[in-house]
Structure formats: structure tokens, C-alpha cells
Write an enzyme that holds these catalytic residues in place. Structure first.
Site, PDB file in Angstrom:
ATOM      1  N   GLU A   1     -35.758  -3.435 -14.578  1.00 39.63           N
ATOM      2  CA  GLU A   1     -35.456  -2.120 -14.272  1.00 39.63           C
ATOM      3  C   GLU A   1     -35.713  -1.910 -12.578  1.00 39.63           C
ATOM      4  O   GLU A   1     -34.837  -1.072 -12.205  1.00 39.63           O
ATOM      5  CB  GLU A   1     -36.005  -0.954 -14.994  1.00 39.63           C
ATOM      6  CG  GLU A   1     -37.286  -0.632 -14.451  1.00 39.63           C
ATOM      7  CD  GLU A   1     -38.498  -1.494 -14.907  1.00 39.63           C
ATOM      8  OE1 GLU A   1     -38.373  -2.524 -15.533  1.00 39.63           O
ATOM      9  OE2 GLU A   1     -39.729  -1.110 -14.782  1.00 39.63           O
TER      10      GLU A   1
ATOM     11  N   CYS B   1     -44.537  -4.828 -18.510  1.00 38.29           N
ATOM     12  CA  CYS B   1     -45.611  -4.534 -17.998  1.00 38.29           C
ATOM     13  C   CYS B   1     -46.660  -3.842 -18.672  1.00 38.29           C
ATOM     14  O   CYS B   1     -47.103  -4.469 -19.615  1.00 38.29           O
ATOM     15  CB  CYS B   1     -45.286  -3.961 -16.523  1.00 38.29           C
ATOM     16  SG  CYS B   1     -46.507  -4.183 -15.399  1.00 38.29           S
TER      17      CYS B   1
ATOM     18  N   HIS C   1     -40.121  -6.916 -14.227  1.00 40.72           N
ATOM     19  CA  HIS C   1     -39.826  -5.505 -14.366  1.00 40.72           C
ATOM     20  C   HIS C   1     -38.210  -5.685 -14.114  1.00 40.72           C
ATOM     21  O   HIS C   1     -37.763  -5.514 -13.047  1.00 40.72           O
ATOM     22  CB  HIS C   1     -40.171  -4.458 -13.248  1.00 40.72           C
ATOM     23  CG  HIS C   1     -41.588  -3.899 -13.544  1.00 40.72           C
ATOM     24  ND1 HIS C   1     -41.859  -2.853 -14.072  1.00 40.72           N
ATOM     25  CD2 HIS C   1     -42.672  -4.470 -13.119  1.00 40.72           C
ATOM     26  CE1 HIS C   1     -43.131  -2.565 -14.024  1.00 40.72           C
ATOM     27  NE2 HIS C   1     -43.723  -3.702 -13.410  1.00 40.72           N
TER      28      HIS C   1
END
Lengths: 731, 77, 226
Positions: free
Chosen positions: C203, C85, C201
Site C-alpha cells: 500500500e 506487517c 507494504h
């Protein structure tokens, strides 16, 4: 220095008799700086002069309450060493004038209130109310407010997990933007605003002071007139980047032991923060305004004291800890200045360029602030409508349902919440669009649920019932996700308290909130009052927004609202009477705006909720959704759309009027999904607990059906429900 | 004809972007930069040959859309 | 396996990345942007967020910070550098990756789940991932990838496109493009494939209670190949 006279005082929003009281207390005429300080502190926004008397009645106690109203935010115990700090606050007037910055700084302000207490913000919510969808300003205001909320919250990196949006013509000239934040803190490391000890250094940290928002607190309490859009700049500009740094720096400093007290500079800036700290500690305070970091040239003491520049904090430190603290703020590239000290004079003394520019006993500003017992009138319970069969003759269930699912107040709000980062921090386990947002308590098995509710329509019809209803609705949202309701925060948005009708709405809503929160042991621990929400003499509907939080001790037991599996049964918990008055159906389909809101039965409310939590603890519930606006059929539709599953509704025993049954908004009800093998057990438990329930239907196919009267595919209703807001915003 | 407009934040209104840019320039050894303020630039093609008419139309646009006079100023070039 | 997450002022996915890396076995450390040295690492991550408030252009100011020189040296010597990002935006602003991330086509911040198609598995980031399509999560306002025609040709010729936005079946056409990115590009490599920048993302997708679990596949594979 300007000579102060009665006219100048009136221009500052003070009343004649208030100005006289100031002169009497001081035994002299105040100078302009002192007048500014008085006008800010005696303003409705800071002094709660119209509301104080009534707010005292709120139910604010409970074993779970660590800190009730009166601090920067409320604090509740969530077991172990964890506590949640939370509060809701309004930023209505600034958002109408500059929607992006108004909403953004509203979010910034409430987050500061929370991290000031030592908590790391873990979730944001908001409740926003706009005018009619046909009003020329509504689209731009909505767009600006949503961008502002997102712009600030996303940048800080705190997920926005739930919210509420409402459209009603009473907000045409006065929108509502209420922002709420939850923070997580170790309950032994909470910071308060009460100063203690004499000769302690007073520290200014954060951004520099500019001329922004001077007299914002007064504006927040001013009635809009035609010329509002030309009003001088009192809207502040937010800098989320600096706030993020301030958050990290404050939390870093708080990890040590140097802070005695800390307060954010919100409304009325340096004035209210310094006075509040001293007043709570029963101390005096001395500030050298020459030392305040300023962004602009030639700022006067008056301007420095009243500036509402954002992202600033005031800290009282242990003496000798200044260097240690300064190092942290230097690392984060933030201003840090020792600007004064605590004293035992019990006065606020301000100096500028070696001259004393103000000296006021703090008592005069805080305890002696005016308090009014405003006149108010009671609202009678309106007469019930007597709908006749003819009113429903030409109606078809499917048409009504389609119309209701595309009603602005029902239709899906994904256009809004997809612009908010709701997953950052990696703990959001229930996203916006459900009964409540849920975030895990990082690194534990616990989770916290949160939701915001308001129901101006009910409050407008009968404030006492409306006040109760909002609290119950909030309670139901907690239950629906499987959380034990813990406490609430309220944002009380009302019209002009100097009018008996508006004051009455306030008093009775507060009474209703109190009654319900006491009965449900769902105490109010923080909040704010926003009066004077009116334009050209027209007030908004009474709109208390209730932010509730609940606790899940095991997040894996969380319940969601989308239908799960074919063959599972749906039950309705709570009794259906078919109350249509003040419902979406009455307004949207019958064009009827009369009658009383649905009645609140607190006993049933409590029993129904507790019984659902019991079933959850026994792992007997697959899905739960509370029945609110739009009644049973709207609730089923939302559950079906989310889960992509149809429902066959069983024949209804003793049915009188199917429209009343399917669209009535009786309170205290839920729809739950049960596996067939658990059905008998669930029925047994409910009967034993004397809980009223009805078997509603069974999950099957991709249609919602009810005998020959209704057959509607999920795809069809989804289309309208999902698209309405997108299409509205594009046009 | 083409009309050019610059919209800037009013004097005194906080400019967070400008502040961050200034600090970065200072860090990059442009030590003598004491302030940066940023704004927006618009090229507007108006179907109108009379310059004063075009500009007065653009002035209206500035007031109604391009700038929020609460925090911004505009300048028609 | 050692990893380093660099924190810039305004980073806000640094903790999330730290949690994810540790969950899958990395020994992770956090480094402040003002430091000049990076401890010995097998992987450097530039996390998501709003470094310097996204002011001027996203990633532009972070691209000038002190630590970046060390990141560039590390990357040039073949070290693995992952930018997610805002980290992707920083990598393009420093010139480690070609192109730029512009504002989303529909001008709104977008936070939602998306599907991405893995376009190149000849690299340490995607080598042993069995699936062709991953469900990941995006949250950005400037993810609209753009580069010149010449650059695009060179990116394509060198197999530098890492992932593209698609539907659950892997169709990466314009209907499945959330932000207007050229060729649906969601992530790209440098020529040597040791640097990866991507908007989604992973994560945020490491747990069944979150938006999904495909992020786990990404990290499991990564630790296996470092």
C-alpha cells in the site's frame, strides 16, 4: 506539611531574591505545594525570564501567519482551508541521562503540542547534536537517541521525513535533542489554550499520574555536574501506544463542539497547563487534586502538581458535555476525570482531601514572574585568515574530497534515518537525505516541505552572522525542493545565560535570526529556549536550530537533488568568492579554527532564491541542490552519488586557488541542472534578473573530472561517504 | 560460573507494557490480576570460580550496562 | 468487491490501506477491534502498525481481541485474509499462519525499499502478476521470520512460501536478506492459500511519487481475482 524556608527554596532552584519576592507578593510564607508551583512557573524553562526581553524582537508577523509564538505551536496558512501547525522543542538534558526515554518523550511532547491544536501530525523531524566521535559516550548516546526517536514516532505512525546530525566536542557532556512536528488542520477548526467562561468543567484525560519527572522543568534548566548520573529519577518513560490513543481520542472529541480550550501537560505538568489556560483567559481555576487519576499510592498534592507523567491533557469543556466526552475516552480506554472548574477568582485554588492546599493569584505566577535583563557582551567579527600558497602546496583535490566526504558532519546518515519510518501515511514524496523532506497534503495537489538546520561553528565564530546564516540555509533548503518558504520555528540551545559571553551569544544570534527572517519574510511562529547547556563550567557552542517549512502548490513540480541525465548542464547560482574560514575544509584539512564565518548578503540571498522558483515555475530546472558545508565539490559529489552520474567540470575563468573555489563556503549559492535545449533561455532569464551564475560543467560518464587535476569515480567516493557512519557504529 | 540477573523497572516508573498486558489479561477473564510489571532476565557465564568475585563483577556490569539506574533496578539471584 | 480493514488500538497503516483498496476499486469499510461482527466482505485486511504498542510480543495482544474470532471463522470458511506487517504478526500469533516474526537480525528498525521474488502464483494474491520480482517497501523492527525445521519442511512442501527477499534480479540468497528471516521468507500462505501474511507494504507503493509503483500490480491483480 514541610515548613518552607529560604534553603528549601534554593533547593528548588529559586534565587534568594526570588524567594523574597514570593513572600512579599503573597504577604506570607508559601507552603511546600505553593513553593513547588512557584519554582516550576518561575523556572527559566516556563518563564523565559532571561530570554523574554529579547524574544520580543523576533519577526513573527506575516500574511501567512495565523498564530505566532505564545501558543502550544505556531500556525500558518497554506491556502484553501488548510493550515500547518508546527513547532520544534528541546529535550536535551533528559536525553543525556536516559537517551532512549529522553528522546522518545521529546518526540511525544512535541507531537502533543501539535495535536492539542486540533491538527493531525503529518511529519516529524529532528536535529540532534552529539560530542566528538572519539568521546566514550557518543556511540551509545547516538544509538539510544535514534532508537528513542524511532521507537516513539514509528509507533504513532507519523513519518520522520528529515533531520540533521552534528558531532562536535562542545556537546561531549551535553547533547542536544530537538524534535519538530508538523500537523495539518482545517484553519477554521484550530483549538487554543485560552480558557473562557466561569464554572466550566476542567477535565483531565490520558494516562494516570505517577511520580515521574518531578521537577523535570527545573532539571532542564540545571547545569550538569559530575554527579549528574546519580541524579534522582526525573526522566519520564514514554508510552507511544497511549499517545496514539490519546491522539485519536482528542481528534474525535475535537470533531464536535464541546471543547473551549485544551492544553497538553508538558513541562511542569498540571501546574503550567492549568495556570496557562486560566492566565490566558484572565480567569481563576479550582482543582480538586483528590480527583486526579494516580498510578501510585499516597501521592501528595506537591507531587501531583509537579509530576511530568507523559501522555496527559487538560481540557476546559462546555458545561454539560462531560458525558459525551467521557464516552470517547472510554472507547479509547483512557482515563477521564472532571477535576475542577474555572472561576472568577483569578486565583489558582487547589484542594486535597477536602482541605485547601494552595491559593495563589495567577498574576503572581505568570505576569509577575521574574524577567531579567542579563548582562551580555558583543562578539567582534574575527580577523580573516591569511592563508599562504604553502598551506595548500602538498594537497591534492581528490584526497581532500575523500576526507571531507567521510567527515562525520558530512558523511551519509542513512544509518540513522533508515531506522525511522519515513513512508507511513503514504504521502512522503521526498525522503530523508535530500535538501528537505516533502509530504503531500493528503488528498490535494499541495505538498509541504520541511527541514531543520543549525550551524554552531558559524554561530560560535560570530553569533550575529551565524544567526542570519541558519535562517538563510533553511530558506535555501525550501527553495531547493521547489517550495515557497513560509515560516520557521526555532529551538535556541545555549549555555548559561548568567554568563555574559553566553548571554551575548544568545542575544546576537536572536538578532541575526530576526534580521534575516524579516528580510526574507520568513517569520518565526513558534519555538523554545534551552539555556544552561553546559557541563563542568563548559558551555556548548551557541546552537540555534531552525525548522523551516515551505509550500508547493503542485507537488508534481517538486525538485530533487540527484543528477538526472547525461548531457545536461550544471550551473552555479550565486557568486563564488572562496571563503574558507570556518569551513569544513579549514577545520578538517588545514586544522584551522579561526576567522569569520562566510558573510551573508540578504539581498542576493532573496534574489537568488526567487529566481530559482521562477525557473521552476517555467519547468526549466531538472535538479537543484544548495551549496553548504564542504562547498561546491562536496555538493557535486552528493548529487552525483545520489544520481549515479558523473560530471565534467569546465575550466574556471580567473581561478586563483582551486581549493578555495571548490571547498569555500560562500553563502546564497545553488547548483542547478538544465537541459541543453533550455540553457539559452535560462541564461537569458538569469541575466535579465541580474543573477550571478557560472557554468559549472556537464553531466557525463561515471566520474567527476576537472581537467588533469581531478578524476575520481562515483563508486569510489560513494563507498566512503555511505559507509562511514555504519562502520563507526559497528566498532 | 553462571550468574543470573533480573532487571526490572523501578517501583513507580511507568511500565506501559505491563499495563497493556494487565488490561488484556483482565479482558481474557483473568479478572483478579491487578498489576503486571515486566522485566529482563540475564544468564551470564563468568569465567570465575569464586562466587563472590563473580557476583561483584556482574554487579559492575549491571551498573554500567545491563540496567540504567535512572529508571531500572537489578537483582542478582 | 467489498473489503474490510480492521483497526486495532495502535494500528497506523489502516488509512493507507483504505486509500489503496479504494484506489483499485474495492468498496472498503473500517471495523473497530471491539466489534464482534464483520460486515459481508470478500477480503479482510489486518493492517500494519503497532497494535497494543507491540507490547509483550508483536501481535500477541491483538490476537486476543474480540474481533479475531470472526476473522478466524471467516478464514476457515475460505475467505481471503491479508495481513501486512503487524497484520502478519497478528496472523502468526492467532495460529492462522505458522511460525513467528522475531526481532530483526541487526536489532534495528528498517525502513527501505526491497525486492521480493514471487514464489507461488497459484493463488488469488499473485495469479496474474506478470513480473517475477516486485519492488516493495518494508518498515519493521520484527520481521525476522522463524519456524521449526518440521514446519519449514511442511511450508515448502505445500508451496506456502509466498514471497522471498531478493535482489533486483531475483537472487534470494543471504546477501539480500534485510532482517535474517529463515529462507529469506517475506510472506507466507496457509495451506489453502486464502490467507497471506507478508512484511512488505504494497500500500506504500501505489504512486510514482512514492517509493515506487509495484504495489499497484498487487492490488490490480487482487481485485481482478476476488
Amino acid at each position: 506539611m514541610n515548613e518552607v524556608n529560604e534553603q528549601i527554596a534554593i533547593d528548588h532552584g529559586l534565587k534568594k531574591d526570588e524567594y523574597k519576592k514570593i513572600c512579599d507578593l503573597l504577604k506570607r510564607t508559601p507552603n511546600i505545594t505553593e513553593l513547588g508551583v512557584f519554582s516550576a512557573m518561575w523556572n527559566e524553562h516556563c518563564s523565559y525570564k532571561s530570554s523574554r526581553r529579547h524574544l520580543k524582537k523576533l519577526h513573527t508577523k506575516g500574511d501567512q501567519v495565523i498564530q505566532g509564538p505564545g501558543e502550544n505551536a505556531g500556525v500558518v496558512d497554506i491556502e484553501d482551508d488548510d493550515a500547518i501547525v508546527f513547532k520544534i522543542e528541546s529535550h536535551n538534558h533528559p536525553s543525556f541521562i536516559e537517551p532512549y526515554q529522553g528522546a522518545a518523550t521529546g518526540v511525544g511532547g512535541i507531537m502533543r503540542d501539535v495535536f492539542t491544536m486540533g491538527a493531525r501530525p503529518i511529519a516529524n523531524l529532528n536535529s540532534i547534536h552529539f560530542g566528538s566521535i572519539d568521546h566514550e559516550k557518543t556511540r551509545n548516546l547516538l544509538r539510544g537517541v535514534v532508537k528513542g526517536i524511532g521507537g516513539y514516532g514509528n509507533c504513532i505512525g507519523v513519518p520522520t521525513i528529515a533531520g540533521q546530525t552534528c558531532f562536535d566536542e562542545s556537546y561531549n557532556g551535553n547533547i542536544l535533542v530537538n524534535a519538530m512536528t508538523l500537523g495539518l488542520v482545517n484553519k477554521n477548526k484550530i483549538f487554543y489554550s485560552k480558557a473562557a467562561g466561569v464554572d466550566k468543567p476542567v477535565i483531565y484525560v490520558g494516562s494516570k499520574t505517577g511520580r515521574d519527572g518531578i521537577h523535570g522543568a527545573s532539571m532542564a534548566s540545571a547545569i550538569f555536574d559530575d554527579k549528574i548520573e546519580e541524579k534522582k529519577p526525573t526522566v519520564q518513560v514514554g508510552d507511544p501506544f497511549t499517545e496514539k490513543l490519546l491522539l485519536e481520542a482528542c481528534l474525535e472529541l475535537m470533531a464536535g463542539k464541546s471543547i473551549i480550550s485544551i492544553q497538553d501537560m508538558g513541562a511542569a505538568g498540571l501546574t503550567s497547563s492549568s495556570i496557562e489556560m486560566a492566565s490566558k483567559g484572565d480567569l481563576g481555576i479550582e482543582i480538586d487534586l483528590t480527583k486526579v487519576p494516580c498510578r501510585e499510592e499516597n501521592m501528595t498534592p506537591y507531587e501531583i502538581m509537579l509530576s511530568e507523567s507523559q501522555e496527559r491533557m487538560l481540557i476546559v469543556l462546555e458545561a454539560g458535555k462531560e458525558d459525551e466526552a467521557k464516552k470517547i475516552f472510554d472507547k479509547w480506554n483512557l482515563d477521564f476525570a472532571v477535576i475542577g472548574k474555572t472561576t472568577n477568582s483569578k486565583n489558582i485554588e487547589l484542594f486535597f482531601e477536602n482541605k485547601k492546599v494552595a491559593d495563589i493569584p495567577i498574576d503572581f505566577l505568570a505576569e509577575n514572574a521574574p524577567m531579567y535583563d542579563r548582562k551580555w557582551i558583543k562578539v567582534k567579527l574575527p580577523k580573516e585568515n591569511n592563508f599562504s600558497k604553502d598551506d595548500f602546496k602538498s594537497l591534492k583535490l581528490s584526497d581532500c574530497l575523500n576526507k571531507i566526504l567521510t567527515d562525520p558532519n558530512i558523511a551519509d546518515k542513512e544509518w540513522i534515518w533508515s531506522q525511522y519510518d519515513h513512508t507511513v501515511m503514504g504521502d512522503t514524496i521526498q525522503k530523508p537525505g535530500g535538501n528537505a523532506g516533502v509530504v503531500r497534503v493528503h488528498g490535494t495537489n499541495k505538498a509541504v516541505a520541511a527541514a531543520v538546520d543549525s550551524s554552531a561553528t558559524y554561530c560560535n565564530a560570530h553569533p550575529l552572522t551565524g544567526g542570519k546564516q541558519v535562517v538563510c540555509e533553511s530558506w535555501r533548503n525550501m527553495i531547493s525542493v521547489g517550495a515557497k518558504p513560509i515560516a520557521i520555528t526555532n529551538c535556541l540551545n545555549f549555555g548559561n545565560p548568567e554568563k555574559e559571553k553566553n548571554m551575548g551569544e544568545f542575544v546576537e544570534c536572536v538578532e541575526g535570526i530576526t534580521e534575516a527572517s524579516k528580510y526574507l519574510n520568513y517569520p518565526v511562529v513558534s519555538g523554545n529556549v534551552s539555556f544552561y547547556n553546559e557541563t563542568k563550567d563548559k558551555g556548548i557552542k551557541p546552537t540555534p536550530s531552525i525548522g523551516g517549512i515551505g509550500l508547493l502548490s503542485d507537488y508534481k513540480q517538486m525538485i530533487t537533488m540527484e543528477l538526472k541525465n547525461d548531457g545536461n548542464y550544471l550551473l552555479i547560482i550565486g557568486k563564488t568568492e572562496g571563503h574558507l574560514d570556518q569551513s569544513i575544509f579549514a577545520k578538517n584539512i588545514l586544522s584551522n579554527h579561526n576567522g569569520p564565518p562566510p558573510e551573508i548578503n540578504l539581498f542576493n540571498e532573496k534574489q537568488n532564491g526567487i529566481s530559482i522558483l521562477n525557473l521552476k515555475n517555467k519547468n526549466l530546472i531538472e535538479t537543484c541542490h544548495d551549496i553548504s558545508l564542504g562547498g561546491i565539490l562536496t555538493a557535486i559529489s552528493k548529487m552525483s552519488i545520489k544520481g549515479n552520474k558523473g560530471v565534467k567540470i569546465f575550466p574556471i575563468e580567473g581561478l586563483v586557488n582551486k581549493f578555495e573555489y571548490f571547498f569555500g563556503e560562500d553563502q546564497g549559492r545553488y547548483i542547478i541542472e538544465i537541459k541543453p535545449e533550455n540553457l539559452e533561455n535560462v541564461e537569458k532569464i538569469l541575466k535579465k534578473d541580474s543573477i550571478h551564475f557560472d557554468k559549472l560543467g556537464i553531466i557525463e560518464s561515471d566520474k567527476i573530472t576537472y581537467g588533469n587535476e581531478l578524476k575520481i569515480s562515483i563508486g569510489d567516493i560513494k563507498e566512503g561517504y555511505k559507509k562511514w557512519l555504519n562502520e563507526y557504529m559497528v566498532n | 560460573m553462571k550468574v543470573k540477573v533480573i532487571v526490572t523497572l523501578k517501583k513507580g516508573v511507568l511500565d506501559p507494557q505491563g499495563k497493556a498486558i494487565q488490561q488484556t489479561l483482565n479482558g481474557m477473564t483473568f479478572d483478579n490480576v491487578s498489576e503486571v510489571r515486566q522485566g529482563k532476565y540475564f544468564d551470564i557465564e563468568v569465567n570465575e570460580n569464586d562466587e563472590s568475585k563473580a557476583k561483584s563483577q556482574v554487579e559492575e556490569m549491571c551498573k554500567k550496562l545491563l540496567a540504567n539506574l535512572v529508571i531500572e533496578d537489578y537483582k542478582i539471584l | 468487491m467489498k473489503s474490510t480493514v480492521i483497526i486495532f488500538p495502535g494500528s497506523n497503516c489502516d488509512r493507507d490501506m483504505d486509500v489503496a483498496l479504494k484506489k483499485f476499486g474495492f468498496e472498503n469499510q473500517m471495523v473497530w477491534h471491539n466489534d464482534s461482527d464483520i460486515p459481508k466482505s470478500d477480503l479482510i485486511v489486518l493492517p500494519g502498525g503497532f497494535s497494543y504498542g507491540d507490547y509483550l510480543r508483536c501481535g500477541s495482544i491483538a490476537g486476543k481481541s474480540r474481533i479475531i474470532k470472526s476473522v478466524v471463522n471467516f478464514a476457515n470458511s475460505g475467505g481471503l485474509v491479508l495481513g501486512i506487517c503487524n497484520g502478519f504478526q497478528i496472523l502468526t500469533e492467532t495460529g492462522l499462519l505458522p511460525g513467528i516474526l522475531q526481532q530483526n537480525k541487526y536489532l534495528n528498525f528498517i525502513c527501505k525499499n526491497v525486492f521480493v521474488k514471487i514464489k507461488n502464483k497459484e493463488n488469488k494474491y499473485f495469479k496474474n502478476i506478470k513480473k517475477e520480482v516486485l519492488e516493495l517497501h518494508i518498515a519493521h523492527n520484527e520481521g525476522n521470520y522463524f519456524c521449526s525445521n518440521d514446519e519449514l519442511k511442511s511450508i515448502e512442501d505445500n508451496g506456502q512460501i509466498a514471497v522471498t527477499y531478493c535482489d533486483d534480479k531475483g537472487n534470494d540468497n543471504e546477501h539480500n536478506n534485510p532482517n535474517g528471516a529463515i529462507k529469506n521468507i517475506a510472506g507466507i500462505f496457509n495451506k489453502d492459500k486464502n490467507i497471506l501474511g507478508m512484511m512488505p507494504h504494497p500500500e506504500r507503493m501505489i504512486d510514482p511519487f512514492l517509493s515506487g509503483e509495484d504495489g499497484s500490480l498487487f492490488f490490480e491483480n487482487l481485485i481482478g481475482n476476488v
